[in-house]
Write an enzyme that holds these catalytic residues in place. Structure first.
Site, short mmCIF file in Angstrom:
data_model
loop_
_atom_site.label_atom_id
_atom_site.label_comp_id
_atom_site.label_asym_id
_atom_site.label_seq_id
_atom_site.Cartn_x
_atom_site.Cartn_y
_atom_site.Cartn_z
N GLN A 129 0.58 -1.02 -0.05
CA GLN A 129 0.09 0.04 -0.30
C GLN A 129 0.72 1.41 -0.15
O GLN A 129 2.08 1.54 1.22
CB GLN A 129 -0.87 0.18 1.40
CG GLN A 129 -2.21 1.28 1.29
CD GLN A 129 -2.64 1.19 2.63
OE1 GLN A 129 -2.06 0.55 3.96
NE2 GLN A 129 -3.28 2.07 3.02
N GLY A 130 0.83 1.75 -1.34
CA GLY A 130 1.37 3.57 -1.64
C GLY A 130 1.05 4.57 -0.67
O GLY A 130 0.48 5.24 -2.03
N SER A 132 0.86 5.98 2.33
CA SER A 132 1.76 7.12 3.26
C SER A 132 2.74 8.08 2.55
O SER A 132 4.12 7.19 2.26
CB SER A 132 1.81 6.67 4.76
OG SER A 132 0.81 6.28 6.11
N SER A 164 3.84 -1.45 4.01
CA SER A 164 4.53 -2.44 4.07
C SER A 164 4.59 -3.14 3.52
O SER A 164 3.90 -3.42 2.37
CB SER A 164 3.57 -2.93 5.28
OG SER A 164 3.53 -2.06 6.51
N GLU A 247 -9.11 -1.98 6.05
CA GLU A 247 -7.91 -2.10 6.58
C GLU A 247 -8.23 -2.74 7.76
O GLU A 247 -8.07 -3.93 9.11
CB GLU A 247 -7.16 -1.26 7.13
CG GLU A 247 -6.05 -0.88 7.11
CD GLU A 247 -4.48 0.03 7.60
OE1 GLU A 247 -5.64 1.17 6.27
OE2 GLU A 247 -3.58 -0.31 7.64
N GLU A 381 -4.86 9.07 17.96
CA GLU A 381 -5.66 9.98 18.38
C GLU A 381 -6.92 10.00 17.12
O GLU A 381 -8.01 10.57 17.58
CB GLU A 381 -4.72 11.02 18.30
CG GLU A 381 -3.97 11.32 19.09
CD GLU A 381 -2.77 10.69 19.00
OE1 GLU A 381 -2.11 9.65 18.44
OE2 GLU A 381 -2.06 9.66 20.27
#
Ligand SMILES: Cc1cc2nc3c(=O)[nH]c(=O)nc-3n(C[C@H](O)[C@H](O)[C@H](O)COP(=O)(O)OP(=O)(O)OC[C@H]3O[C@@H](n4cnc5c(N)ncnc54)[C@H](O)[C@@H]3O)c2cc1C
Length: 398
Positions: A129-130, A132, A164, A247, A381
């Site tokens: 997964q690209g 971030s 990851s 996810e 958060e």
């Protein structure tokens, strides 16, 4: 919700248990396992994934047309629960099965479904997964990776981080900016990128545990064909939300059963560890109190997961309730592994490789790895804000 299996679900569970008993790789089904390291690890996981798939346990709810088994969602929940209980290895395609696949099923073209879903299920092709970037994590929509039109496709340049499995991946679900003129949520496009394409460079990042399971991805003028866009050009944010919802929803069942097991190991550790002054740590009132609290929270997590599963069954789509389970799990996992280190006492400073360490430093590794739980898949958060606003209906914080 009725927590008991129907006769048909009970039969599925029993078949699965027998299959796992007969097929669990040598050295599995106990704490600490014999997963190979180095290059053999990928071959081992791909082989295990293929066997799970051929036995009918992967793609349980996916359409038969794309290689799935079209069985009820409850079977998927049973599968994840039993896999966790058996301490079996996971399928190699965590990102593919949990995020890329559901997104392609929901928004992809027929060609994309035909091309990608079956190899994903069989463990033949691994996904990453690209999303971030160094300047875009919680605030994902401010990402800067650019995709500019090039004939019938696009050329992509930029940097992703914390990706990851990118070091073993064949394909990547990639979010990039195709138009910078509107608001930050506009002008994003969702791509399926070939990780073997010219211009893709992957650099592993070593984690606090010593493992390197996530990576930076650098893209330098990488060509992506136009038919590898998922959904509409410029409408990638809506597609990305499908990925993020899946996810969190997928984290549920496996975690609940793995937490149950982790609790039992923790109680075993207390019973096997001597207490200064005599007896074992299981006789120590403060430790007993902590164990009882953790056990109650493991049960609460289990029922929270059932609750969000029940909502999923009704709507067919994962909802914001999945954020409660992810939030509760990450906090609980950090406290559970910290309790293990407190029980170990002075031995807690000895990690894997030391001949005096307890369980070859397994709890130390688990505690270090658990620090990332409250960051990955949405920080605690951010999840608290989601729960406040979208589950409890409180006013928006910003
Ligand atoms: C083990 C692991 C695996 C990962 N795998 C992947 C992957 O495969 N692919 C991928 O794309 N990413 C992956 N990530 C990245 C992950 O999604 C991001 O780290 C996460 O979204 C947080 O982004 P950030 O690190 O940029 O922190 P920031 O967003 O910069 O946050 C820093 C701090 O500020 C707080 N904060 C930020 N905004 C707010 C707000 N609005 N309100 C309150 N607090 C706020 C955060 O909670 C955090 O404490 C992974 C991360 C980890 C730890």
């Amino acid at each position: 919700m009725d927590f008991r299996d129907t006769p048909e679900e009970a039969a599925f569970r029993s078949r699965l248990r027998t299959w796992l008993d007969e097929n669990l790789p040598e050295g599995w089904g106990r704490p600490g396992n014999d997963e190979p390291r180095g290059p053999e690890r990928l071959a081992f996981l791909k082989d295990w994934s293929r066997r799970l798939y051929e036995a009918g346990y992967i793609g349980i709810t996916w359409p038969k047309r794309y290689g799935g088994y079209e069985a009820p969602l409850s079977h998927q929940a049973i599968f994840l629960e039993e896999l966790g209980k058996a301490e079996a290895p996971e399928h190699v395609g965590v990102i593919g099965l949990g995020m890329a696949g559901p997104t392609i099923l929901a928004h992809g073209t027929e060609e994309q479904k035909d091309r990608f879903l079956r190899p994903m299920l069989a463990g033949e092709e691994v996904w990453c997964q690209g999303f971030s970037e160094p300047g875009a994590g919680s605030d994902l929509a401010s990402l800067q990776t650019k995709a500019v039109p090039d004939g019938d496709g696009f050329r992509v340049s930029g940097q992703k981080v914390w990706s990851s499995f990118a070091h073993i991946a064949d394909s990547c679900i990639l979010l990039a900016r195709t138009d910078g003129s509107g608001s930050k949520h506009e002008g994003l496009t969702y791509f399926l990128m070939d990780m073997h394409a010219t211009g893709v460079e992957v650099r592993p990042i070593r984690q606090i545990t010593g493992d390197a399971e996530f990576n930076e991805i650098f893209m330098d003028d990488v060509r992506i064909p136009g038919d590898m866009v998922v959904g509409q050009v410029g409408q990638g944010w809506a597609v990305a939300i499908t990925t993020l919802m899946n996810e969190r929803a997928n984290i549920g069942f496996m975690l609940s059963s793995r937490m149950g097991l982790a609790f039992r190991r923790l109680a075993d550790l207390a019973a096997a560890t001597g207490r200064p002054g005599g007896g074992t740590m299981a006789d120590d009132p403060l430790t007993r109190d902590r164990l009882a609290r953790i056990w109650a929270e493991v049960q609460a997590l289990r029922f929270t997961i059932y609750r969000s599963f029940s909502a999923f069954l009704k709507t067919g789509m994962p909802g914001p309730e999945g954020s409660i389970a992810k939030l509760a799990w990450s906090d609980l996992n950090q406290r559970l592994t910290k309790t293990a280190l407190d029980i170990e006492g002075a031995f807690a400073v000895l990690g894997a490789g030391s001949d005096r360490s307890i369980a070859d430093g397994r709890w130390q590794t688990l505690q270090l790895r658990s620090r990332g739980n409250s960051i990955e898949g949405g920080t605690s958060e951010i999840l608290r804000s989601i729960v406040a606003e979208r589950v409890l209906g409180l006013p928006r914080s910003r």
